[in-house]
Design an enzyme around this catalytic site. Structure first.
Site, short mmCIF file in Angstrom:
data_model
loop_
_atom_site.label_atom_id
_atom_site.label_comp_id
_atom_site.label_asym_id
_atom_site.label_seq_id
_atom_site.Cartn_x
_atom_site.Cartn_y
_atom_site.Cartn_z
N ARG A 69 1.00 -1.32 -0.07
CA ARG A 69 -0.06 0.04 -0.01
C ARG A 69 0.78 1.10 -0.06
O ARG A 69 2.05 1.15 0.40
CB ARG A 69 -0.94 0.07 1.23
CG ARG A 69 -2.02 -0.99 0.96
CD ARG A 69 -2.89 -0.72 2.32
NE ARG A 69 -2.37 -1.27 3.48
CZ ARG A 69 -1.76 -0.62 4.48
NH1 ARG A 69 -1.67 0.75 4.28
NH2 ARG A 69 -1.57 -1.14 5.37
N TYR A 197 -1.50 -3.37 -6.72
CA TYR A 197 -1.46 -4.00 -5.46
C TYR A 197 -2.58 -4.11 -4.72
O TYR A 197 -3.30 -2.95 -4.65
CB TYR A 197 -0.16 -3.39 -4.66
CG TYR A 197 -0.31 -4.00 -3.25
CD1 TYR A 197 0.17 -5.21 -2.93
CD2 TYR A 197 -1.10 -3.21 -2.35
CE1 TYR A 197 0.20 -5.86 -1.74
CE2 TYR A 197 -0.99 -3.86 -0.91
CZ TYR A 197 -0.30 -5.24 -0.76
OH TYR A 197 -0.54 -5.92 0.71
N LYS A 206 -9.74 -2.33 1.45
CA LYS A 206 -9.49 -1.14 2.37
C LYS A 206 -10.22 0.21 1.78
O LYS A 206 -10.66 0.93 2.67
CB LYS A 206 -7.87 -0.78 2.23
CG LYS A 206 -6.94 -1.87 2.61
CD LYS A 206 -7.28 -2.34 4.11
CE LYS A 206 -6.29 -3.54 4.36
NZ LYS A 206 -6.68 -4.21 5.64
N HIS A 226 -10.80 -2.07 11.33
CA HIS A 226 -9.60 -3.05 10.92
C HIS A 226 -9.69 -4.22 11.79
O HIS A 226 -8.38 -4.24 12.69
CB HIS A 226 -8.61 -2.29 10.77
CG HIS A 226 -7.38 -2.76 9.94
ND1 HIS A 226 -5.95 -2.56 10.11
CD2 HIS A 226 -7.26 -3.87 9.10
CE1 HIS A 226 -5.25 -3.23 9.23
NE2 HIS A 226 -6.03 -4.06 8.65
N SER A 248 -1.55 -3.70 10.19
CA SER A 248 -0.92 -4.74 9.03
C SER A 248 0.00 -5.39 9.64
O SER A 248 1.10 -5.31 9.99
CB SER A 248 -1.00 -3.90 7.82
OG SER A 248 -1.97 -3.12 7.57
N ALA A 249 0.16 -6.76 9.15
CA ALA A 249 1.27 -7.71 9.38
C ALA A 249 1.68 -7.78 10.68
O ALA A 249 2.70 -7.88 11.06
CB ALA A 249 2.32 -7.25 8.32
N CYS A 250 0.75 -7.83 11.57
CA CYS A 250 0.72 -7.96 13.06
C CYS A 250 0.43 -9.32 13.41
O CYS A 250 0.03 -9.35 14.81
CB CYS A 250 0.45 -6.92 13.81
SG CYS A 250 1.46 -5.42 13.70
N ASP A 275 -9.58 -9.57 8.73
CA ASP A 275 -9.16 -8.25 8.56
C ASP A 275 -10.03 -7.12 8.92
O ASP A 275 -9.75 -6.04 9.16
CB ASP A 275 -8.79 -8.15 7.17
CG ASP A 275 -7.80 -7.00 7.00
OD1 ASP A 275 -6.98 -6.66 7.57
OD2 ASP A 275 -7.94 -6.25 5.75
N ARG A 366 1.79 -12.29 -0.68
CA ARG A 366 0.34 -12.50 -0.38
C ARG A 366 0.10 -13.71 -0.89
O ARG A 366 0.29 -14.34 -1.91
CB ARG A 366 -0.39 -11.33 -0.76
CG ARG A 366 0.16 -10.20 -0.07
CD ARG A 366 -0.43 -9.82 1.13
NE ARG A 366 0.02 -8.67 2.07
CZ ARG A 366 -0.83 -8.08 2.85
NH1 ARG A 366 -2.01 -8.46 3.28
NH2 ARG A 366 -0.20 -6.92 3.45
N ARG A 397 2.46 -4.17 17.81
CA ARG A 397 3.91 -4.71 17.94
C ARG A 397 4.93 -3.63 18.70
O ARG A 397 5.34 -2.62 18.13
CB ARG A 397 4.35 -4.75 16.47
CG ARG A 397 5.46 -5.59 16.27
CD ARG A 397 5.66 -5.59 14.60
NE ARG A 397 4.98 -6.37 13.95
CZ ARG A 397 5.15 -7.78 13.62
NH1 ARG A 397 6.73 -8.10 14.04
NH2 ARG A 397 4.60 -8.61 13.07
N GLY A 491 -0.26 -20.12 18.71
CA GLY A 491 -1.41 -21.14 19.61
C GLY A 491 -1.32 -20.69 20.99
O GLY A 491 -2.53 -20.74 21.62
N ASN A 493 -1.51 -17.96 22.26
CA ASN A 493 -2.36 -16.79 22.57
C ASN A 493 -3.43 -17.22 23.12
O ASN A 493 -4.36 -16.37 23.59
CB ASN A 493 -2.36 -15.63 21.36
CG ASN A 493 -0.94 -15.25 20.95
OD1 ASN A 493 -0.08 -15.25 21.74
ND2 ASN A 493 -0.80 -14.91 19.72
C1 OXD Z 1 -3.30 -4.64 5.13
C2 OXD Z 1 -3.89 -5.73 4.40
O1 OXD Z 1 -2.33 -4.23 4.55
O2 OXD Z 1 -4.77 -6.40 5.28
O3 OXD Z 1 -3.55 -4.31 6.41
O4 OXD Z 1 -3.69 -5.98 3.26
MN MN Z 2 -5.41 -5.40 7.16
#
Ligand code: OXD
Ligand code: MN
Length: 586
Positions: A69, A197, A206, A226, A248-250, A275, A366, A397, A491, A493
């Site tokens: 993004r 993308y 999004k 989100h 994102s990505a967490c 998401d 992805r 994070r 797991g 968590n």
């Molecule tokens: C992001 C996604 O970037 O979900 O948050 O792709």
């Molecule tokens: Mn996302």
């Protein structure tokens, strides 16, 4: 073709502007999908992967400068700049239209213009919303087919008189100098140019389901967030649902598909979404959530049978991979996948892999796959009324500062907790990775209006909803002095989720701190886990001095929203500062 006059007129206008060779109304059928796939295989935009190990799976390699993004090129174009807020880039709508119309003029010459009617949310749900995306990318059509409900039934929904969001997308020349992702919430319009993308080009995700929907949600009294949605079933068969917001990505996809540790016999996690959540006050006074999406567009690196077995069992077939590496026999590969690294790999740019060029798979590579393929997909995922939410979880994070988990004292404090979320940046967006930035409610890149108004709206929900969810904050990413993660995550968590569910049912204890309610070490079920008591204590520590500095930083951040900052949040800052000072002085 359509009987909806407004839609027909818009398509005619856009065709006149962009001048495509053909117009293709997407019906969503299997036949159509097979024809589009054949075309993409022939022109090289898709590569068929190993049909024996990965049936019906494909690889797409994007332009190497179009892999994430682009937040710096994403705009919210409201009449009044203050409505977009400090949290968004803004351009005056007429100027934005002039700029984009110049770029769109003739941009589809020699190309096909695809018209994709789509629905975000389950068929038959009063909470679902329609959109129409125009695009000149067959790859976008193939991804939208997985991520949303597209085609004939979505068009029928629009023709029945329901409103729709318009989204115009062209890959243009994929030139980063001519790339814009523009939102016009007052016109229910999205214009995207110059990128293929996912987050920039799959406009239902999004752009619609978060930026435009958050604006609509504010005016209509609901929330577009989100957040993943999951159900936690206990050994007695009772299921509680939680919604969780992480940047994102967490790890939202991993948490949404969690498999509990062996010691948690009888517990099960059900995936509703990974998401996005649309939350509505229900007739019973609770908040009810639907997942507007139909698929997962997840980050591949780090995904393995150890970190996310349900995901690995989801993405073995009917999946589009983007920017992963491939083995010699054309199996997808990425850093962190199970097994040894093969001696020979082709990297995400199609070159023989040389570690000197960086990772073999792009860090933001992805997979796109239908949610229905997930073994933990909830039987309630398509329920028109959604699922009732018992807890909302925020997280970021953070190597330091934030403990493993705490509970907000009440809704207003929960809104403060969400508004104060900070996280280290990841590869999901272009820019430096690992910098701590404030990411309120994990919505920094996605809130379609001024954060000050957004927080006021959240506070307002607290006044209107009678059976509010409890609010929590978690941090799976705390590191020790040697830079090692202290909590095993994945797991395990489940151990934190269990405490959260028990708190919602008033069955677990906690200690009061100015920042929130923190479990005692023995409140977390660590059966079967090797974790030293010192590490657990450190994970649950709340240091008043560190938090004084943190609250000072939050105060400064809130200050950037000036008079739009709601009084309710200012009051939270002041209360916490007072209590921390009292604690430090004691
Ligand atoms: C992001 C996604 O970037 O979900 O948050 O792709
Ligand atoms: Mn996302």
């Amino acid at each position: 073709m359509t009987t909806n006059k407004a839609l027909a007129q818009w398509i005619t206008e856009i065709a006149a502007l962009t001048q495509p060779d053909h117009i293709h109304w997407v019906d969503g059928s299997d036949d159509e999908s097979a024809r589009l796939t054949d075309g993409m295989l022939a022109d090289g935009s898709l590569i068929r992967l190993n049909e024996r190990t990965h049936p019906n799976c494909f690889l797409h390699r994007s332009a190497s400068n179009d892999v994430a993004r682009v937040e710096h090129l994403t705009f919210v174009c409201t009449r009044d700049k203050a409505d977009a807020g400090e949290n968004n880039n803004w351009m005056e709508p007429a100027e934005a239209h002039r700029l984009l119309d110049g770029l769109y003029a003739g941009c589809m010459r020699g190309r096909t213009m695809y018209v994709i009617p789509y629905l975000m949310g389950p068929y038959g749900s009063p909470y679902s919303r329609a959109g129409v995306e125009i695009t000149d990318s067959a790859y976008v059509v193939a991804n939208m087919r997985i991520m949303a409900r597209i085609g004939t039934q979505a068009l029928a929904h629009i023709e029945a008189g329901n409103s729709f969001v318009k989204g115009l997308h062209s890959i243009g020349q994929l030139d980063p100098e001519q790339r814009y992702i523009m939102h016009f919430p007052e016109e229910l319009l999205i214009n995207s140019f110059g990128s293929g993308y996912g987050g920039n080009a799959l406009l239902g995700k999004k752009c619609h389901a978060l930026r435009i929907a958050s604006w609509q949600a504010r005016t209509e009294g609901w929330l577009a967030e989100h957040m993943l949605i999951l159900g936690i079933e206990d050994p007695q068969g009772n299921t509680s649902y939680v919604a969780a917001a992480f940047p994102s990505a967490c790890g939202k996809t991993n948490l949404a598909m969690l498999v509990p540790p062996a010691a948690f016999a009888g517990w099960k996690v059900w995936t509703v979404g990974d998401d996005i959540a649309w939350l509505h006050p229900g007739p019973d006074g609770r908040l009810w959530a639907i997942n507007p999406e139909a698929g997962f567009f997840g980050v591949a690196p780090g995904t393995s049978l150890k970190t996310n077995p349900n995901c690995m069992r989801t993405i073995g077939r009917n999946t589009i991979y983007t920017n992963v590496a491939v083995t010699e026999d054309l199996q997808p590969w990425w850093e962190g996948i199970d097994g040894d690294k093969p001696a020979k790999l082709t990297d995400w740019q199609g070159r023989p892999h040389d570690p000197a060029n960086g990772p073999a798979a792009h860090p933001n590579s992805r997979f796109t796959v239908a949610a229905a393929q997930c073994p933990s997909y909830s039987p309630q995922a398509n329920a028109p009324e959604g699922v009732p939410i018992s807890a909302i979880i925020f997280g970021g994070r953070r190597s330091t500062v934030a403990p493993l988990v705490f509970e907000a004292l009440d809704w207003a404090h929960g809104v403060f907790t969400g508004a104060a979320v900070a996280s280290e940046t990841t590869a999901a967006a272009v820019g430096q990775v690992g910098q701590v930035r404030r990411d309120p409610m994990a919505m920094k890149p996605f809130c379609g209006y001024n954060f000050g108004d957004y927080w006021a709206h959240w506070l307002g929900v607290g006044e209107r909803v009678t059976r509010l969810p409890k609010v929590f904050h978690v941090n799976w990413f705390r590191k020790d002095a040697d830079g090692k993660f202290m909590w095993p995550g994945y797991g395990d968590n489940m151990r934190v989720l269990k405490w959260i569910v028990e708190r919602c049912e008033d069955r677990a204890d906690a200690r009061h701190t100015p920042v929130g309610l923190v479990p005692h070490a023995n409140d977390i079920d660590v059966t079967g886990l090797t974790l030293s008591p010192q590490t657990l204590d450190a994970l649950l520590a709340m240091d008043p001095e560190i938090w004084q500095r943190e609250v000072a930083a939050i105060r400064e951040f809130f200050g950037t929203f000036g008079s739009r900052l709601p009084e309710g949040l200012r009051a939270q800052v002041e209360r916490i500062e007072r209590e921390l000072e009292r604690q430090r002085a004691a």
